[in-house]
Design a protein around this motif. Structure first.
Motif, PDB file in Angstrom:
ATOM      1  N   THR A 155       0.812  -1.213   0.000  1.00 11.82           N
ATOM      2  CA  THR A 155       0.000   0.000   0.000  1.00 11.82           C
ATOM      3  C   THR A 155       0.844   1.260   0.000  1.00 11.82           C
ATOM      4  O   THR A 155       1.958   1.295   0.532  1.00 11.82           O
ATOM      5  CB  THR A 155      -0.938  -0.002   1.226  1.00 11.82           C
ATOM      6  OG1 THR A 155      -1.832   1.090   1.121  1.00 11.82           O
ATOM      7  CG2 THR A 155      -0.140   0.129   2.530  1.00 11.82           C
ATOM      8  N   ALA A 156       0.308   2.307  -0.586  1.00 16.40           N
ATOM      9  CA  ALA A 156       0.923   3.627  -0.502  1.00 16.40           C
ATOM     10  C   ALA A 156       0.533   4.254   0.835  1.00 16.40           C
ATOM     11  O   ALA A 156      -0.611   4.136   1.278  1.00 16.40           O
ATOM     12  CB  ALA A 156       0.460   4.503  -1.658  1.00 16.40           C
ATOM     13  N   VAL A 157       1.488   4.894   1.486  1.00 13.23           N
ATOM     14  CA  VAL A 157       1.251   5.579   2.755  1.00 13.23           C
ATOM     15  C   VAL A 157       1.489   7.071   2.527  1.00 13.23           C
ATOM     16  O   VAL A 157       2.569   7.463   2.064  1.00 13.23           O
ATOM     17  CB  VAL A 157       2.175   5.050   3.864  1.00 13.23           C
ATOM     18  CG1 VAL A 157       1.926   5.804   5.171  1.00 13.23           C
ATOM     19  CG2 VAL A 157       1.968   3.548   4.067  1.00 13.23           C
ATOM     20  N   LEU A 158       0.508   7.887   2.828  1.00 14.77           N
ATOM     21  CA  LEU A 158       0.587   9.326   2.583  1.00 14.77           C
ATOM     22  C   LEU A 158       0.753  10.078   3.894  1.00 14.77           C
ATOM     23  O   LEU A 158      -0.108  10.017   4.770  1.00 14.77           O
ATOM     24  CB  LEU A 158      -0.680   9.808   1.875  1.00 14.77           C
ATOM     25  CG  LEU A 158      -0.790  11.309   1.586  1.00 14.77           C
ATOM     26  CD1 LEU A 158       0.282  11.740   0.594  1.00 14.77           C
ATOM     27  CD2 LEU A 158      -2.174  11.656   1.054  1.00 14.77           C
ATOM     28  N   ALA A 159       1.884  10.774   4.042  1.00  9.26           N
ATOM     29  CA  ALA A 159       2.133  11.595   5.226  1.00  9.26           C
ATOM     30  C   ALA A 159       1.660  13.016   4.942  1.00  9.26           C
ATOM     31  O   ALA A 159       2.123  13.653   3.991  1.00  9.26           O
ATOM     32  CB  ALA A 159       3.622  11.594   5.562  1.00  9.26           C
ATOM     33  N   ALA A 160       0.742  13.504   5.751  1.00 13.34           N
ATOM     34  CA  ALA A 160       0.221  14.858   5.589  1.00 13.34           C
ATOM     35  C   ALA A 160       0.910  15.769   6.595  1.00 13.34           C
ATOM     36  O   ALA A 160       0.669  15.674   7.795  1.00 13.34           O
ATOM     37  CB  ALA A 160      -1.290  14.868   5.814  1.00 13.34           C
ATOM     38  N   GLY A 190       5.369  -0.961   1.328  1.00 18.73           N
ATOM     39  CA  GLY A 190       4.658  -0.020   0.481  1.00 18.73           C
ATOM     40  C   GLY A 190       5.536   1.139   0.056  1.00 18.73           C
ATOM     41  O   GLY A 190       6.761   1.084   0.143  1.00 18.73           O
ATOM     42  N   THR A 191       4.917   2.196  -0.416  1.00 20.31           N
ATOM     43  CA  THR A 191       5.630   3.388  -0.854  1.00 20.31           C
ATOM     44  C   THR A 191       5.191   4.587  -0.017  1.00 20.31           C
ATOM     45  O   THR A 191       4.035   4.682   0.396  1.00 20.31           O
ATOM     46  CB  THR A 191       5.357   3.693  -2.337  1.00 20.31           C
ATOM     47  OG1 THR A 191       3.932   3.792  -2.536  1.00 20.31           O
ATOM     48  CG2 THR A 191       5.920   2.600  -3.220  1.00 20.31           C
ATOM     49  N   LEU A 192       6.130   5.494   0.210  1.00 16.64           N
ATOM     50  CA  LEU A 192       5.862   6.675   1.025  1.00 16.64           C
ATOM     51  C   LEU A 192       5.641   7.896   0.140  1.00 16.64           C
ATOM     52  O   LEU A 192       6.463   8.209  -0.719  1.00 16.64           O
ATOM     53  CB  LEU A 192       7.033   6.935   1.981  1.00 16.64           C
ATOM     54  CG  LEU A 192       6.972   8.221   2.814  1.00 16.64           C
ATOM     55  CD1 LEU A 192       5.750   8.215   3.723  1.00 16.64           C
ATOM     56  CD2 LEU A 192       8.248   8.388   3.624  1.00 16.64           C
ATOM     57  N   HIS A 193       4.519   8.568   0.356  1.00 14.27           N
ATOM     58  CA  HIS A 193       4.227   9.839  -0.292  1.00 14.27           C
ATOM     59  C   HIS A 193       4.089  10.896   0.807  1.00 14.27           C
ATOM     60  O   HIS A 193       3.665  10.589   1.917  1.00 14.27           O
ATOM     61  CB  HIS A 193       2.920   9.772  -1.079  1.00 14.27           C
ATOM     62  CG  HIS A 193       2.990   8.906  -2.298  1.00 14.27           C
ATOM     63  ND1 HIS A 193       3.003   9.413  -3.579  1.00 14.27           N
ATOM     64  CD2 HIS A 193       3.044   7.552  -2.432  1.00 14.27           C
ATOM     65  CE1 HIS A 193       3.063   8.421  -4.449  1.00 14.27           C
ATOM     66  NE2 HIS A 193       3.085   7.271  -3.772  1.00 14.27           N
ATOM     67  N   VAL A 194       4.421  12.149   0.461  1.00 15.30           N
ATOM     68  CA  VAL A 194       4.301  13.242   1.431  1.00 15.30           C
ATOM     69  C   VAL A 194       3.534  14.382   0.775  1.00 15.30           C
ATOM     70  O   VAL A 194       3.797  14.742  -0.383  1.00 15.30           O
ATOM     71  CB  VAL A 194       5.675  13.743   1.903  1.00 15.30           C
ATOM     72  CG1 VAL A 194       5.498  14.811   2.979  1.00 15.30           C
ATOM     73  CG2 VAL A 194       6.514  12.598   2.434  1.00 15.30           C
ATOM     74  N   ILE A 266      -3.174   4.231   3.735  1.00 13.81           N
ATOM     75  CA  ILE A 266      -3.101   4.891   5.034  1.00 13.81           C
ATOM     76  C   ILE A 266      -2.703   6.353   4.831  1.00 13.81           C
ATOM     77  O   ILE A 266      -1.778   6.643   4.058  1.00 13.81           O
ATOM     78  CB  ILE A 266      -2.069   4.225   5.962  1.00 13.81           C
ATOM     79  CG1 ILE A 266      -2.398   2.746   6.192  1.00 13.81           C
ATOM     80  CG2 ILE A 266      -1.977   4.950   7.301  1.00 13.81           C
ATOM     81  CD1 ILE A 266      -1.327   2.005   6.985  1.00 13.81           C
ATOM     82  N   VAL A 267      -3.375   7.242   5.515  1.00 17.53           N
ATOM     83  CA  VAL A 267      -2.955   8.639   5.617  1.00 17.53           C
ATOM     84  C   VAL A 267      -2.474   8.855   7.042  1.00 17.53           C
ATOM     85  O   VAL A 267      -3.173   8.506   8.002  1.00 17.53           O
ATOM     86  CB  VAL A 267      -4.095   9.619   5.287  1.00 17.53           C
ATOM     87  CG1 VAL A 267      -3.699  11.048   5.660  1.00 17.53           C
ATOM     88  CG2 VAL A 267      -4.445   9.557   3.810  1.00 17.53           C
ATOM     89  N   VAL A 268      -1.274   9.423   7.193  1.00 14.56           N
ATOM     90  CA  VAL A 268      -0.708   9.700   8.510  1.00 14.56           C
ATOM     91  C   VAL A 268      -0.762  11.201   8.743  1.00 14.56           C
ATOM     92  O   VAL A 268      -0.263  11.979   7.915  1.00 14.56           O
ATOM     93  CB  VAL A 268       0.751   9.201   8.618  1.00 14.56           C
ATOM     94  CG1 VAL A 268       1.274   9.418  10.038  1.00 14.56           C
ATOM     95  CG2 VAL A 268       0.842   7.734   8.227  1.00 14.56           C
ATOM     96  N   MET A 269      -1.375  11.611   9.840  1.00 13.80           N
ATOM     97  CA  MET A 269      -1.495  13.034  10.131  1.00 13.80           C
ATOM     98  C   MET A 269      -1.372  13.284  11.622  1.00 13.80           C
ATOM     99  O   MET A 269      -1.462  12.356  12.441  1.00 13.80           O
ATOM    100  CB  MET A 269      -2.835  13.575   9.624  1.00 13.80           C
ATOM    101  CG  MET A 269      -4.063  12.912  10.234  1.00 13.80           C
ATOM    102  SD  MET A 269      -5.602  13.661   9.672  1.00 13.80           S
ATOM    103  CE  MET A 269      -5.484  13.365   7.913  1.00 13.80           C
ATOM    104  N   GLY A 270      -1.160  14.529  11.970  1.00 15.46           N
ATOM    105  CA  GLY A 270      -1.065  14.908  13.365  1.00 15.46           C
ATOM    106  C   GLY A 270      -2.325  15.599  13.815  1.00 15.46           C
ATOM    107  O   GLY A 270      -3.083  16.140  13.004  1.00 15.46           O
TER     108      GLY A 270
END
Length: 325
Positions: A155-160, A190-194, A266-270
């Motif tokens: 899966t692609a993981v998107l860091a916001a 997976g792959t990391l996107h920002v 997955i979207v990763v956020m604070g």
């Protein structure tokens, strides 16, 4: 987020046939070597003296309910143990559910909480206390809210991130978001996107016609500074330009569109917990985005965040027995 050693899985209904949170937590545990704790909080209120109708004491009733729930948790745990995953089970009388989960996560020294999100759409989340909202707001432990039942597959993981800190988040939270997203991407192969969703400078309505040129100039400068801050935040991250996304727009619109385009799992956020009028006015990006996203969401708090959830378990919730019983 720390390297994953212990993962707490909040089991909403041990008797349910579908357990998407458990399925995905098991994937993460198998890949990371983490130990799972399957936890269920018995939050159902017990009528005072109603248990006596069945000829039992309150303590006997509690033990019976708890034993039944633990047996179901063991049934869920056994196939995972056969796959080589270390699994514990835990069941407690405690309420409300989000507080019980946070208390148990603290006692088990969990590095991650995995919970199934409520299926219904939230309305006025800052006024209504849904368990997932409160878990996001109050948990010092990162929370992975599961929205999709499908297993992760490269899966692609998107860091916001928000390097301009337009939403008053602590500066170091971006670094923690990047680290957590990278950890999840590596764990899940997976792959990391920002991404950074940049919102322009807005002038007061009464000044727009008088200072149109000034507004354009201010926005150009602010955009340039925001783009530079985004590049600086990723300077040593080793992320290709194709996976860096600097987009002008509201995060509530930008992030869901990006997740669909790149099929992010997955979207990763604070999130910064707020309360009272300030929370009502300022809002919280994690809460505003959550309903719009079609994928799972991993939410982190600043490392210095202190929860207001008390450590003492509340036990059984006793309520007055209705007159018709």
């Amino acid at each position: 987020m720390k390297n994953l050693r212990r993962i707490l899985v909040a089991i909403k209904s041990p008797a349910a046939r579908a357990q998407p949170a458990l399925r995905k937590a098991a994937q993460i545990a198998a890949a990371s070597g983490a130990r799972l704790t399957l936890f269920h909080a018995i939050t159902a209120p017990v009528y005072m003296d109603a248990f006596a109708i069945e000829g039992m004491t309150l303590q006997q009733t509690q033990r019976q309910w708890r034993a039944r729930a633990e047996a179901r948790l063991e049934k869920l745990a056994e196939p995972l143990r056969q796959e080589g995953i270390a699994v514990d089970v835990s069941c407690e009388w405690d309420f409300p559910a989000y507080e019980a989960i946070i208390r148990r996560a603290a006692r088990s020294d969990a590095d991650l909480i995995v919970a199934e999100r409520h299926a219904t759409r939230h309305v006025l989340p800052w006024l209504l206390r849904f368990n997932d909202w409160e878990l996001l707001r109050r948990s010092p432990v990162p929370v992975l809210l599961i929205k999709r039942p499908q297993a992760y597959r490269k899966t692609a993981v998107l860091a916001a991130i928000d390097p301009s800190h337009s939403f008053a988040k602590p500066a170091r939270l971006d670094a923690e978001i990047l680290a957590a997203a990278n950890l999840m991407a590596l764990t899940l192969n997976g792959t990391l996107h920002v991404a950074h969703a940049w919102q322009g400078v807005t002038m007061p309505m009464e000044l727009e016609s008088l200072a149109a040129g000034l507004n354009v100039t201010a926005n150009k400068r602010a955009r340039s500074e925001a783009r530079a801050a985004f590049a600086a935040a990723l300077k040593s991250a080793g992320i290709s330009k194709a996976r860096r996304h600097f987009i002008a727009g509201n995060p509530v619109d930008v992030l869901p569109a990006l997740t669909r385009k790149h099929r992010a799992g997955i979207v990763v956020m604070g999130a910064v917990s707020r309360s009272g009028l300030k929370r009502l006015v300022v809002g919280n990006i994690a809460e505003q985005v959550l309903d719009s996203l079609s994928c799972d969401v991993l939410v982190l708090k600043p490392t210095d965040f202190k929860t207001r959830v008390r450590s003492k378990v509340r036990g059984v919730q006793l309520v007055p027995t209705p007159t018709y019983l």
